[in-house]
Design a protein around this motif. Structure first.
Motif, PDB file in Angstrom:
ATOM      1  N   GLU A 272      14.284 -60.274 -52.498  1.00  0.00           N
ATOM      2  CA  GLU A 272      15.333 -59.910 -53.246  1.00  0.00           C
ATOM      3  C   GLU A 272      15.377 -58.418 -53.444  1.00  0.00           C
ATOM      4  OE1 GLU A 272      17.647 -62.076 -54.266  1.00  0.00           O
ATOM      5  OE2 GLU A 272      16.658 -63.901 -53.588  1.00  0.00           O
TER       6      GLU A 272
ATOM      7  N   GLY B 281      18.755 -62.302 -58.407  1.00  0.00           N
ATOM      8  CA  GLY B 281      17.631 -61.468 -57.645  1.00  0.00           C
ATOM      9  C   GLY B 281      16.815 -60.620 -58.608  1.00  0.00           C
TER      10      GLY B 281
ATOM     11  N   ASN C 192      18.542 -56.065 -52.209  1.00  0.00           N
ATOM     12  CA  ASN C 192      19.370 -55.030 -53.113  1.00  0.00           C
ATOM     13  C   ASN C 192      19.361 -53.933 -52.501  1.00  0.00           C
ATOM     14  OD1 ASN C 192      20.012 -57.330 -54.737  1.00  0.00           O
ATOM     15  ND2 ASN C 192      18.418 -56.592 -56.233  1.00  0.00           N
TER      16      ASN C 192
ATOM     17  N   TYR D 166      23.231 -52.771 -51.993  1.00  0.00           N
ATOM     18  CA  TYR D 166      23.959 -51.973 -52.906  1.00  0.00           C
ATOM     19  C   TYR D 166      23.438 -50.586 -52.803  1.00  0.00           C
ATOM     20  CZ  TYR D 166      24.518 -56.488 -54.784  1.00  0.00           C
ATOM     21  OH  TYR D 166      25.103 -57.992 -55.059  1.00  0.00           O
TER      22      TYR D 166
HETATM   23 MG   LIG Z   1      20.363 -59.336 -55.306  1.00  0.00          MG
END
Ligand SMILES: [Mg+2]
Ligand SMILES: Nc1ncnc2c1ncn2[C@@H]1O[C@H](COP(=O)(O)OP(=O)(O)OP(=O)(O)O)[C@@H](O)[C@H]1O
Length: 137
Positions: A47, A105, A51, A55
């Protein structure tokens, strides 16, 4: 507290998320985590790596084996130089997402690990540190 092993990995693509899972599984096995514990750690790592890619625009993982007076653990530090998280407390909430995900997440990873801390500066990037000690439910 001592660090008995350190591994570094670039986390910039889908294949490197897979590599993250493999690296973390191997380390967790070597530390002696149970299969259930390993799966929790690998799930959190996956997770957090996702990210970092999605992101953070990619980044790095430093994975360490910790020794602290007879107890052993694993520490995962994900770092990116992406846009940062304006409100970390909000981002940690169940269901909060800016990417059309489930928003589970970060909050899920916190539940799966012993400790999870986020340091983030808007415009500079994000560092997520997750630790799990052996034999903790
Ligand atoms: Mg996530
Ligand atoms: N490394 C990061 N850099 C910038 N923003 C981030 C980073 N990691 C998380 N975020 C922000 O925190 C929000 C919550 O993250 P979280 O992983 O909990 O949910 P999600 O990724 O949106 O959905 P899910 O992980 O459930 O698929 C993200 O939507 C994003 O806005």
């Amino acid at each position: 507290m001592a660090i008995s092993r350190t591994e570094r990995l670039a986390v910039t693509s889908e294949s490197e998320i897979v590599a993250t899972r493999q690296l973390v599984r191997g380390l967790a096995t070597s530390v002696g985590f149970t299969l259930v514990e390993q799966t929790k750690i690998v799930t959190a790592a996956s997770e957090l790596a996702r990210n970092t890619v999605q992101y953070g625009g990619g980044g790095t993982l430093v994975a360490e084996v910790l020794e602290d007076g007879g107890r052993r653990g694993i520490r995962l530090t994900f770092t990116d130089e992406g846009p940062g998280i304006p409100d970390v407390e909000l981002a940690m909430r169940d269901g909060y997402t800016t990417g059309g995900g489930l928003g589970l997440g970060l909050s899920g990873s916190r539940r799966l690990m012993s400790e999870l801390t986020i340091e983030s500066q808007v415009g500079r990037g994000t560092t997520v540190v997750a630790v799990r000690w052996r034999g903790t439910s």
